[in-house]
Enzyme design. Structure first.
Site, short mmCIF file in Angstrom:
data_model
loop_
_atom_site.label_atom_id
_atom_site.label_comp_id
_atom_site.label_asym_id
_atom_site.label_seq_id
_atom_site.Cartn_x
_atom_site.Cartn_y
_atom_site.Cartn_z
N ASP A 23 76.87 32.04 41.23
CA ASP A 23 76.07 30.63 41.24
C ASP A 23 77.00 29.68 42.15
O ASP A 23 78.07 30.40 42.91
CB ASP A 23 77.00 29.39 39.72
CG ASP A 23 76.40 28.19 40.21
OD1 ASP A 23 75.50 27.70 40.60
OD2 ASP A 23 76.81 27.79 38.92
N ASP A 25 77.74 25.51 43.42
CA ASP A 25 78.98 24.96 43.62
C ASP A 25 80.04 24.31 42.46
O ASP A 25 79.21 25.25 41.18
CB ASP A 25 77.88 23.38 43.11
CG ASP A 25 77.02 22.97 44.57
OD1 ASP A 25 77.33 23.32 45.03
OD2 ASP A 25 75.81 22.43 44.19
#
Length: 280
Positions: A23, A25
């Site tokens: 992922d 952020d």
């Protein structure tokens, strides 16, 4: 501290292809890649002053814990309405003028080390993010990622239509990496995945080596129950310092980032609008 990663296991007919899925952020980047653009978007007339103030609060909420499934679904609906009719060229010009000062990405040193370790072990590195592809692809290139999976927003006649062609979220992420594994020959049982959010549980469940990074409360609970590693990244560093060879993005990269930035900024502003700041 980033953990060591093992080399791919050998199979009867050679070494299986494997990958590490990240992922973006709060897993690779220490803050939201969207919220930094609220002020120049305000100056360009795309959002109002109230939205700028809300975005600052949304950054706090993002760092404190993120959004759950229902909030993310409402965010998707909201960003569709908010971006409908925005002039893509205007967004590109705003971002082109401000990207150098705002999006010289700050990444976690621990995440950069993990990316290096996975590459050294012979794995592809794939960023899987619900942010727009125009944001994720340039950042992925700067980080040395081999592929990206990201949200795509539809554009017609130079404007956003308000439709999302593909939403890289929750189960969609897991389905996307399974499809990629089919085409690339990855053995998911030997693959790794990293995320901070419980909404990425399907992604983490799809691989043999999941890890929770700076997890929200719900993901931490799941990770502890399943005995998954819980990693705490807390050393953000500018890319130009982490990678001495890094240079500022070209204008073409700046323009490419623009559309996706508008998409994720819209979502972040929605999240802020759903929460009321404490009275004080």
């Amino acid at each position: 501290m980033a953990p060591a990663v093992a080399a791919p296991q050998r199979h009867p007919f050679g070494v299986a292809r494997t990958a590490a899925f990240f992922d973006l952020d709060k897993t690779i980047i220490a803050k939201s890649s969207a919220l930094a653009f609220s002020r120049p978007f305000y100056q360009g007339g795309l959002i109002n002053r109230r939205a700028v103030l809300k975005s600052a609060y949304a950054q706090f909420l993002f760092l404190a814990g993120g959004a759950d499934h229902d909030q993310m679904e409402k965010m998707r609906e909201y960003l569709s309405a908010l971006t409908r009719g925005w002039n893509v060229q205007q967004v590109r010009e705003i971002v082109a003028e401000t990207l150098h000062g705002l999006i010289d990405p700050i990444i976690y040193d621990e995440a950069a080390s993990l990316i290096e370790q996975h590459h050294a072990a012979g794995r592809d590195v794939v960023i899987v993010s619900s942010s727009g592809s125009e944001v994720v692809e340039p950042i992925g290139a700067l980080l040395g990622a081999d592929r990206v999976i990201a949200t795509r927003l539809k554009i017609e006649d130079g404007r956003y239509t308000g439709e999302i062609e593909y939403y890289a979220y929750a189960e969609n992420k897991a389905a996307a990496i399974r499809e990629l594994a089919e085409t690339e020959g990855y053995d998911l049982a030997d693959c790794y995945a990293y995320s901070d959010s419980v909404t990425d549980l399907p992604l983490l469940e799809a691989v043999g080596h999941p890890s929770a990074v700076n997890p929200d409360r719900a993901l931490r609970k799941e990770a502890l129950a399943r005995e998954w590693p819980v990693l705490l990244f807390d050393r953000p560093v500018e890319l130009r310092r982490r990678l001495p060879e890094f240079s500022a993005p070209s204008r073409s990269v700046v323009i490419a980032v623009a559309v996706g930035t508008a998409l994720v900024t819209a979502g972040a502003l929605w999240y802020a609008s759903r929460r009321r700041p404490p009275v004080g």
